[in-house]
Design a protein around this motif. Structure first.
Motif, PDB file in Angstrom:
ATOM      1  N   ASN A   5     -12.464  27.919  16.793  1.00  0.00           N
ATOM      2  CA  ASN A   5     -13.088  26.966  17.704  1.00  0.00           C
ATOM      3  C   ASN A   5     -14.067  26.079  16.942  1.00  0.00           C
ATOM      4  O   ASN A   5     -15.036  26.553  16.361  1.00  0.00           O
ATOM      5  CB  ASN A   5     -13.823  27.712  18.819  1.00  0.00           C
ATOM      6  N   GLY A   6     -13.776  24.786  16.913  1.00  0.00           N
ATOM      7  CA  GLY A   6     -14.613  23.833  16.196  1.00  0.00           C
ATOM      8  C   GLY A   6     -14.329  23.757  14.711  1.00  0.00           C
ATOM      9  O   GLY A   6     -14.987  22.988  13.992  1.00  0.00           O
ATOM     10  N   ALA A   7     -13.355  24.505  14.226  1.00  0.00           N
ATOM     11  CA  ALA A   7     -13.059  24.548  12.791  1.00  0.00           C
ATOM     12  C   ALA A   7     -12.344  23.287  12.320  1.00  0.00           C
ATOM     13  O   ALA A   7     -11.728  22.561  13.104  1.00  0.00           O
ATOM     14  CB  ALA A   7     -12.205  25.774  12.475  1.00  0.00           C
ATOM     15  N   VAL A   8     -12.437  23.042  11.019  1.00  0.00           N
ATOM     16  CA  VAL A   8     -11.658  22.003  10.360  1.00  0.00           C
ATOM     17  C   VAL A   8     -10.684  22.732   9.443  1.00  0.00           C
ATOM     18  O   VAL A   8     -11.086  23.364   8.472  1.00  0.00           O
ATOM     19  CB  VAL A   8     -12.539  21.035   9.555  1.00  0.00           C
ATOM     20  N   VAL A   9      -9.404  22.673   9.785  1.00  0.00           N
ATOM     21  CA  VAL A   9      -8.393  23.523   9.154  1.00  0.00           C
ATOM     22  C   VAL A   9      -7.471  22.693   8.274  1.00  0.00           C
ATOM     23  O   VAL A   9      -6.985  21.633   8.695  1.00  0.00           O
ATOM     24  CB  VAL A   9      -7.549  24.242  10.229  1.00  0.00           C
ATOM     25  N   LEU A  10      -7.232  23.179   7.064  1.00  0.00           N
ATOM     26  CA  LEU A  10      -6.233  22.568   6.188  1.00  0.00           C
ATOM     27  C   LEU A  10      -5.071  23.527   6.038  1.00  0.00           C
ATOM     28  O   LEU A  10      -5.264  24.705   5.729  1.00  0.00           O
ATOM     29  CB  LEU A  10      -6.818  22.244   4.816  1.00  0.00           C
ATOM     30  N   ILE A  11      -3.854  23.018   6.252  1.00  0.00           N
ATOM     31  CA  ILE A  11      -2.650  23.842   6.188  1.00  0.00           C
ATOM     32  C   ILE A  11      -1.702  23.227   5.181  1.00  0.00           C
ATOM     33  O   ILE A  11      -1.241  22.088   5.346  1.00  0.00           O
ATOM     34  CB  ILE A  11      -1.971  23.928   7.569  1.00  0.00           C
ATOM     35  N   THR A  12      -1.392  23.956   4.110  1.00  0.00           N
ATOM     36  CA  THR A  12      -0.395  23.471   3.151  1.00  0.00           C
ATOM     37  C   THR A  12       0.998  23.818   3.680  1.00  0.00           C
ATOM     38  O   THR A  12       1.169  24.743   4.462  1.00  0.00           O
ATOM     39  CB  THR A  12      -0.599  24.093   1.766  1.00  0.00           C
ATOM     40  N   LEU A  18       6.713  27.850   9.608  1.00  0.00           N
ATOM     41  CA  LEU A  18       5.432  28.456   9.944  1.00  0.00           C
ATOM     42  C   LEU A  18       4.349  27.388  10.026  1.00  0.00           C
ATOM     43  O   LEU A  18       3.460  27.446  10.880  1.00  0.00           O
ATOM     44  CB  LEU A  18       5.033  29.503   8.898  1.00  0.00           C
ATOM     45  N   GLY A  19       4.408  26.408   9.125  1.00  0.00           N
ATOM     46  CA  GLY A  19       3.361  25.398   9.058  1.00  0.00           C
ATOM     47  C   GLY A  19       3.151  24.657  10.360  1.00  0.00           C
ATOM     48  O   GLY A  19       2.015  24.415  10.784  1.00  0.00           O
ATOM     49  N   THR A  20       4.243  24.290  11.016  1.00  0.00           N
ATOM     50  CA  THR A  20       4.136  23.560  12.285  1.00  0.00           C
ATOM     51  C   THR A  20       3.392  24.386  13.324  1.00  0.00           C
ATOM     52  O   THR A  20       2.559  23.863  14.075  1.00  0.00           O
ATOM     53  CB  THR A  20       5.542  23.201  12.797  1.00  0.00           C
ATOM     54  N   TYR A  35      -5.958  19.178   8.976  1.00  0.00           N
ATOM     55  CA  TYR A  35      -5.296  18.437   7.907  1.00  0.00           C
ATOM     56  C   TYR A  35      -3.910  19.048   7.718  1.00  0.00           C
ATOM     57  O   TYR A  35      -3.783  20.195   7.272  1.00  0.00           O
ATOM     58  CB  TYR A  35      -6.084  18.534   6.601  1.00  0.00           C
ATOM     59  N   ALA A  36      -2.874  18.296   8.070  1.00  0.00           N
ATOM     60  CA  ALA A  36      -1.495  18.762   7.942  1.00  0.00           C
ATOM     61  C   ALA A  36      -0.974  18.287   6.594  1.00  0.00           C
ATOM     62  O   ALA A  36      -0.518  17.151   6.445  1.00  0.00           O
ATOM     63  CB  ALA A  36      -0.639  18.228   9.080  1.00  0.00           C
ATOM     64  N   ALA A  37      -1.069  19.167   5.598  1.00  0.00           N
ATOM     65  CA  ALA A  37      -0.787  18.781   4.221  1.00  0.00           C
ATOM     66  C   ALA A  37       0.658  19.096   3.840  1.00  0.00           C
ATOM     67  O   ALA A  37       1.182  20.162   4.147  1.00  0.00           O
ATOM     68  CB  ALA A  37      -1.740  19.509   3.273  1.00  0.00           C
ATOM     69  N   ALA A  38       1.278  18.157   3.145  1.00  0.00           N
ATOM     70  CA  ALA A  38       2.655  18.326   2.685  1.00  0.00           C
ATOM     71  C   ALA A  38       2.929  17.292   1.596  1.00  0.00           C
ATOM     72  O   ALA A  38       2.181  16.309   1.460  1.00  0.00           O
ATOM     73  CB  ALA A  38       3.641  18.145   3.838  1.00  0.00           C
ATOM     74  N   ILE A  76      -5.409  27.347   4.888  1.00  0.00           N
ATOM     75  CA  ILE A  76      -4.221  28.193   5.054  1.00  0.00           C
ATOM     76  C   ILE A  76      -3.244  27.868   3.927  1.00  0.00           C
ATOM     77  O   ILE A  76      -2.628  26.806   3.913  1.00  0.00           O
ATOM     78  CB  ILE A  76      -3.525  27.951   6.412  1.00  0.00           C
ATOM     79  N   ASN A  77      -3.134  28.776   2.962  1.00  0.00           N
ATOM     80  CA  ASN A  77      -2.181  28.592   1.865  1.00  0.00           C
ATOM     81  C   ASN A  77      -0.801  29.056   2.327  1.00  0.00           C
ATOM     82  O   ASN A  77      -0.381  30.190   2.093  1.00  0.00           O
ATOM     83  CB  ASN A  77      -2.633  29.380   0.636  1.00  0.00           C
ATOM     84  N   ASN A  78      -0.103  28.131   2.989  1.00  0.00           N
ATOM     85  CA  ASN A  78       1.189  28.435   3.594  1.00  0.00           C
ATOM     86  C   ASN A  78       2.363  27.902   2.771  1.00  0.00           C
ATOM     87  O   ASN A  78       3.472  28.414   2.882  1.00  0.00           O
ATOM     88  CB  ASN A  78       1.229  27.841   5.011  1.00  0.00           C
ATOM     89  N   ALA A  79       2.128  26.896   1.936  1.00  0.00           N
ATOM     90  CA  ALA A  79       3.221  26.294   1.168  1.00  0.00           C
ATOM     91  C   ALA A  79       3.894  27.345   0.289  1.00  0.00           C
ATOM     92  O   ALA A  79       3.223  28.138  -0.370  1.00  0.00           O
ATOM     93  CB  ALA A  79       2.699  25.154   0.301  1.00  0.00           C
ATOM     94  N   GLY A  80       5.208  27.350   0.309  1.00  0.00           N
ATOM     95  CA  GLY A  80       5.942  28.316  -0.494  1.00  0.00           C
ATOM     96  C   GLY A  80       7.376  27.872  -0.676  1.00  0.00           C
ATOM     97  O   GLY A  80       7.865  26.958  -0.007  1.00  0.00           O
TER      98      GLY A  80
END
Length: 234
Positions: A5-12, A18-20, A35-38, A76-80
């Protein structure tokens, strides 16, 4: 406890299966910005979602992204990737896989650690049940390496107020596992478990029963974890 709640999230790897779900569920839990990173970010048609160019194998790309997203509180280190490579024979493809699954994740955390220390934020490394099970060959090796690095990050960053969590899961129903003939998890359920774990302050998040069983099996004789060895002796 950490909160979305209120966070600023970066997702690789935000464009992936999973990323979506990581993107949408962060907003459902009250994130102020994602931040939707790709490598090739897409338009999400939502003002709260900021598309961000980020190639985890490129130091220059990571550095630029860290300058732009200097207000992050959750990474979130999701990139793989998975390329079917082996730790035996020609190792060129295995080295390439390590660049994404291991070195890339480490470099992202390192680049964003100043912002995370300032916000006393959170890192989630997306691992796998194959972190503990070598049947995935080079892929297992990359996830095992990241699991151990996650442990090190955890104890090194804890005094700085940064919470580091690891997510273990079996096969999820995503494009990466399209060719896998095995029961698969709903990616929405996996992400829900991940965010529940973050908000509970968990260090290790097991998204399914299989991950729990394999982890428990690590204390057993190696032949119990790998029945192939007994068959080879027969």
């Amino acid at each position: 406890m950490p909160t979305l709640n209120g966070a600023v999230v970066l997702i690789t790897g935000a464009n992936g299966g999973l990323g979506t779900h990581f993107v949408h569920q962060a907003l459902e839990r009250g994130a102020a910005k994602v931040y939707a990173a790709a490598r090739n970010p897409r338009d999400w048609n939502d003002g709260r979602i900021v598309p961000l160019v980020l190639d985890v194998t490129s130091p220059e790309s990571i550095a630029t992204a860290a300058e732009v997203a200097n207000d992050v509180t959750v990474v979130i280190n999701n990139a793989g990737a998975s390329n079917g490579s082996s730790v035996l024979g020609d190792l060129s493809a295995a080295r390439e896989l390590f660049e994404t699954n291991f070195w890339g994740a480490l470099a992202v955390t390192d680049a964003f650690s100043p912002a995370l220390k300032t916000s006393r934020g959170t890192v989630l490394n997306v691992l796998s049940v194959l972190s503990w099970l070598g049947i995935g060959d080079a892929y297992s090796a990359t996830k095992a390496a990241l699991w151990q690095a996650t442990n090190t990050q955890r104890i090194k960053l804890a005094p700085e107020g940064v919470h580091v969590a690891g997510l273990h899961l079996g096969y999820a129903d995503t494009p990466m596992t399209k060719g896998v003939d095995a029961p698969k998890l709903d990616p929405a359920d996996v992400v829900r478990s991940a965010y529940d774990g973050i908000e509970a302050g968990s260090y290790e998040i097991l998204a399914d029963e299989l991950s729990g069983q394999v982890k428990a099996g690590l204390a057993a004789p190696i032949e119990a974890l790998y029945p192939q060895l007994a068959k080879a002796r027969a």
